[in-house]
Write a protein that holds these residues in place. Structure first.
Motif, PDB file in Angstrom:
ATOM      1  N   LYS A 258       0.612  -1.759  -0.591  1.00 13.30           N
ATOM      2  CA  LYS A 258       0.273  -0.141  -0.047  1.00 13.30           C
ATOM      3  C   LYS A 258       0.846   1.120  -0.007  1.00 13.30           C
ATOM      4  CE  LYS A 258      -4.160  -1.371   2.451  1.00 13.30           C
ATOM      5  NZ  LYS A 258      -5.120  -1.478   3.633  1.00 13.30           N
ATOM      6  N   ARG A 259       0.616   2.164  -0.306  1.00  9.32           N
ATOM      7  CA  ARG A 259       0.705   3.300  -0.743  1.00  9.32           C
ATOM      8  C   ARG A 259       0.895   4.040   1.114  1.00  9.32           C
ATOM      9  NH1 ARG A 259      -2.355   6.862  -4.998  1.00  9.32           N
ATOM     10  NH2 ARG A 259      -3.759   6.155  -3.205  1.00  9.32           N
ATOM     11  N   SER A 260       1.907   5.219   1.778  1.00  7.98           N
ATOM     12  CA  SER A 260       2.498   4.930   2.394  1.00  7.98           C
ATOM     13  C   SER A 260       0.501   6.023   2.650  1.00  7.98           C
ATOM     14  CB  SER A 260       3.238   6.306   2.933  1.00  7.98           C
ATOM     15  OG  SER A 260       4.755   5.747   2.530  1.00  7.98           O
ATOM     16  N   LYS A 261      -0.058   6.845   2.153  1.00  7.72           N
ATOM     17  CA  LYS A 261      -1.497   7.935   2.435  1.00  7.72           C
ATOM     18  C   LYS A 261      -2.250   6.883   2.594  1.00  7.72           C
ATOM     19  CE  LYS A 261      -2.336   8.588  -2.281  1.00  7.72           C
ATOM     20  NZ  LYS A 261      -3.081   9.707  -3.585  1.00  7.72           N
ATOM     21  N   ASP A 262      -1.811   5.626   2.046  1.00  9.12           N
ATOM     22  CA  ASP A 262      -3.083   4.940   2.700  1.00  9.12           C
ATOM     23  C   ASP A 262      -3.255   3.709   3.518  1.00  9.12           C
ATOM     24  OD1 ASP A 262      -4.326   5.808  -0.129  1.00  9.12           O
ATOM     25  OD2 ASP A 262      -2.793   4.016  -1.363  1.00  9.12           O
ATOM     26  N   LEU A 263      -2.300   3.584   4.356  1.00 12.36           N
ATOM     27  CA  LEU A 263      -2.090   3.494   5.358  1.00 12.36           C
ATOM     28  C   LEU A 263      -2.846   3.424   6.597  1.00 12.36           C
ATOM     29  CD1 LEU A 263       1.741   2.964   6.068  1.00 12.36           C
ATOM     30  CD2 LEU A 263       0.914   1.344   5.264  1.00 12.36           C
ATOM     31  N   LEU A 264      -3.498   2.881   7.064  1.00 11.55           N
ATOM     32  CA  LEU A 264      -4.649   2.817   8.531  1.00 11.55           C
ATOM     33  C   LEU A 264      -3.219   3.344   9.697  1.00 11.55           C
ATOM     34  CD1 LEU A 264      -7.058   0.085   8.084  1.00 11.55           C
ATOM     35  CD2 LEU A 264      -7.003   2.307   7.103  1.00 11.55           C
ATOM     36  N   GLN A 265      -4.328   3.531  10.955  1.00  6.19           N
ATOM     37  CA  GLN A 265      -3.774   4.345  11.716  1.00  6.19           C
ATOM     38  C   GLN A 265      -3.123   3.118  12.179  1.00  6.19           C
ATOM     39  OE1 GLN A 265      -6.333   6.742  14.792  1.00  6.19           O
ATOM     40  NE2 GLN A 265      -4.270   7.203  15.541  1.00  6.19           N
ATOM     41  N   SER A 266      -1.792   3.452  13.144  1.00  7.70           N
ATOM     42  CA  SER A 266      -1.417   1.923  13.277  1.00  7.70           C
ATOM     43  C   SER A 266      -0.500   0.938  12.279  1.00  7.70           C
ATOM     44  CB  SER A 266      -2.348   1.385  14.572  1.00  7.70           C
ATOM     45  OG  SER A 266      -2.381   1.907  16.116  1.00  7.70           O
ATOM     46  N   GLU A 267      -1.108   1.726  11.551  1.00  4.41           N
ATOM     47  CA  GLU A 267       0.392   0.303  10.343  1.00  4.41           C
ATOM     48  C   GLU A 267       1.252   0.887  10.117  1.00  4.41           C
ATOM     49  OE1 GLU A 267      -3.485  -1.612   7.759  1.00  4.41           O
ATOM     50  OE2 GLU A 267      -2.418   0.056   6.979  1.00  4.41           O
ATOM     51  N   GLN A 268       2.040   0.260  10.623  1.00  3.63           N
ATOM     52  CA  GLN A 268       3.225   0.765   9.946  1.00  3.63           C
ATOM     53  C   GLN A 268       4.495   0.298   8.758  1.00  3.63           C
ATOM     54  OE1 GLN A 268       6.444  -1.185  12.687  1.00  3.63           O
ATOM     55  NE2 GLN A 268       8.197  -1.193  11.238  1.00  3.63           N
ATOM     56  N   LEU A 269       3.577  -1.033   8.027  1.00 11.63           N
ATOM     57  CA  LEU A 269       3.305  -1.410   6.664  1.00 11.63           C
ATOM     58  C   LEU A 269       2.496  -2.005   6.134  1.00 11.63           C
ATOM     59  CD1 LEU A 269       6.518  -3.066   5.350  1.00 11.63           C
ATOM     60  CD2 LEU A 269       6.232  -3.014   7.978  1.00 11.63           C
ATOM     61  N   ALA A 270       2.013  -1.967   5.447  1.00 11.55           N
ATOM     62  CA  ALA A 270       0.628  -2.422   4.444  1.00 11.55           C
ATOM     63  C   ALA A 270       0.681  -3.193   3.669  1.00 11.55           C
ATOM     64  CB  ALA A 270      -0.958  -2.001   5.033  1.00 11.55           C
ATOM     65  N   CYS A 271       0.166  -4.246   2.858  1.00 11.45           N
ATOM     66  CA  CYS A 271      -0.165  -4.410   1.186  1.00 11.45           C
ATOM     67  C   CYS A 271      -1.443  -4.807   1.216  1.00 11.45           C
ATOM     68  CB  CYS A 271       0.729  -5.512   1.383  1.00 11.45           C
ATOM     69  SG  CYS A 271       0.607  -6.795   2.270  1.00 11.45           S
ATOM     70  N   MET A 272      -1.890  -6.235  -0.072  1.00 13.25           N
ATOM     71  CA  MET A 272      -3.075  -5.631  -0.306  1.00 13.25           C
ATOM     72  C   MET A 272      -3.031  -7.432  -0.959  1.00 13.25           C
ATOM     73  SD  MET A 272      -5.842  -5.977  -0.040  1.00 13.25           S
ATOM     74  CE  MET A 272      -6.765  -4.458   0.751  1.00 13.25           C
ATOM     75  N   TRP A 273      -3.304  -8.442  -0.645  1.00 17.09           N
ATOM     76  CA  TRP A 273      -3.750  -9.170  -1.955  1.00 17.09           C
ATOM     77  C   TRP A 273      -4.355  -9.655  -2.685  1.00 17.09           C
ATOM     78  CZ3 TRP A 273      -0.133 -13.259  -1.085  1.00 17.09           C
ATOM     79  CH2 TRP A 273       0.587 -13.079   0.351  1.00 17.09           C
ATOM     80  N   GLY A 274      -3.476 -10.226  -4.258  1.00 17.87           N
ATOM     81  CA  GLY A 274      -4.466  -9.901  -5.138  1.00 17.87           C
ATOM     82  C   GLY A 274      -3.857 -10.962  -6.176  1.00 17.87           C
ATOM     83  N   CYS A 275      -3.301 -10.876  -7.799  1.00 15.45           N
ATOM     84  CA  CYS A 275      -3.203 -11.879  -8.840  1.00 15.45           C
ATOM     85  C   CYS A 275      -2.005 -11.582  -8.883  1.00 15.45           C
ATOM     86  CB  CYS A 275      -4.363 -12.861  -9.190  1.00 15.45           C
ATOM     87  SG  CYS A 275      -5.497 -13.179  -8.066  1.00 15.45           S
ATOM     88  N   VAL A 276      -0.877 -12.353  -9.856  1.00 19.81           N
ATOM     89  CA  VAL A 276      -0.719 -11.087 -10.719  1.00 19.81           C
ATOM     90  C   VAL A 276       0.433 -13.154 -11.612  1.00 19.81           C
ATOM     91  CG1 VAL A 276       0.824  -9.427  -9.411  1.00 19.81           C
ATOM     92  CG2 VAL A 276       2.136 -12.249  -9.700  1.00 19.81           C
ATOM     93  N   ARG A 277       0.176 -12.606 -12.914  1.00 24.01           N
ATOM     94  CA  ARG A 277       0.836 -13.588 -14.072  1.00 24.01           C
ATOM     95  C   ARG A 277       2.013 -14.027 -14.150  1.00 24.01           C
ATOM     96  NH1 ARG A 277      -2.951 -14.207 -18.007  1.00 24.01           N
ATOM     97  NH2 ARG A 277      -1.083 -15.626 -19.259  1.00 24.01           N
ATOM     98  N   THR A 278       2.641 -13.284 -13.267  1.00 26.59           N
ATOM     99  CA  THR A 278       4.958 -13.767 -13.102  1.00 26.59           C
ATOM    100  C   THR A 278       4.738 -13.291 -11.278  1.00 26.59           C
ATOM    101  OG1 THR A 278       5.823 -11.795 -14.320  1.00 26.59           O
ATOM    102  CG2 THR A 278       4.462 -13.245 -15.218  1.00 26.59           C
ATOM    103  N   MET A 279       5.977 -14.008 -11.556  1.00 25.08           N
ATOM    104  CA  MET A 279       6.694 -14.152 -10.187  1.00 25.08           C
ATOM    105  C   MET A 279       7.171 -12.258 -10.199  1.00 25.08           C
ATOM    106  SD  MET A 279       8.362 -17.459  -8.464  1.00 25.08           S
ATOM    107  CE  MET A 279       9.702 -17.580 -10.286  1.00 25.08           C
ATOM    108  N   GLN A 280       7.858 -12.265 -10.863  1.00 23.63           N
ATOM    109  CA  GLN A 280       8.682 -10.580 -11.132  1.00 23.63           C
ATOM    110  C   GLN A 280       7.885  -9.638 -11.318  1.00 23.63           C
ATOM    111  OE1 GLN A 280       8.491 -13.705 -13.580  1.00 23.63           O
ATOM    112  NE2 GLN A 280      10.744 -13.552 -12.737  1.00 23.63           N
TER     113      GLN A 280
END
Length: 219
Positions: free
Chosen positions: A184-206
């Motif tokens: 997630k972008r820094s501006k999208d982090l919730l309060q108390s989140e040090q860093l965060a991400c969202m699960w999704g799908c990609v076609r290749t590892m790269q």
């Protein structure tokens, strides 16, 4: 002794183990993602956080004279000792799981995964220290102050767990695709989140800019 923050901790522990649309397969040796990880560890962590919330309630009962009823001081002291021991054991288990994931992504050279699970491990270690501080408190006032910090630490731990696992159960990937937790972008982090991400799908590892989860089995 312990107030509404405990309720927050209990309510924010979500059941996140919804199945993917296809079954993750074991990744061949040498590829970046380990088969089933980190999803299998997420289920373990979710169970441990739920257990920690129940143990926190048991500690509250042991400290609250009304809830403890007519038990003797010795009996209540024994209940507190048991509650502290149980909570510390659960928190230690969370530390171990987070450290294992941190090392997994170190081996696979995925820095964002390392950062994510290091943050989770550090918060679990802070909860361990908080449990120790409550246990060592010599006065009721000191115990209440330490318990408040412990409550905040548990809420912070749950928030960081959700920051790492958010949406993983809802990912709907096509066969052959990789699951990926994109930062997630820094501006999208919730309060108390040090860093965060969202699960999704990609076609290749790269194309995964965060860290990889399992690949989806082809029929």
């Amino acid at each position: 002794m312990i107030g509404s923050k405990r309720l927050m901790a209990w309510l924010t522990v979500a059941v996140l183990s919804m199945p993917l649309v296809a079954t993750p397969r074991r990744i061949p040796h040498g590829q970046k993602a380990s088969g089933g990880e980190p999803f299998s560890s997420f289920r373990t962590l979710d169970a441990k956080l739920t257990l920690l919330a129940h143990q926190q309630e048991a500690l509250n009962v042991a400290f609250n004279p009304v809830q403890a009823g007519s038990r003797s001081k010795a009996a209540n002291s024994g209940r507190r000792t048991t509650a502290f021991s149980n909570m510390n054991s659960t928190a230690a288990g969370i530390v171990l799981v987070a450290r294992r994931l941190e090392r997994l992504y170190q081996r696979h050279h995925e820095p964002f995964g390392v950062q994510m699970f290091r943050a989770l491990r550090i918060r679990a270690e802070e909860v361990q220290r908080g449990i120790g501080a409550v246990a060592k408190a010599q006065t009721r006032r000191a115990a209440e102050s330490a318990a408040k910090r412990l409550d905040e630490g548990i809420v912070s731990l749950v928030v960081q767990f959700q920051a790492a696992s958010g949406g993983y159960g809802a990912a709907r990937c096509s066969p052959g695709a990789w699951t990926c937790c994109q930062p997630k972008r820094s501006k999208d982090l919730l309060q108390s989140e040090q860093l965060a991400c969202m699960w999704g799908c990609v076609r290749t590892m790269q194309t995964c800019t965060g860290f990889l989860g399992p690949r989806i089995l082809r029929p």
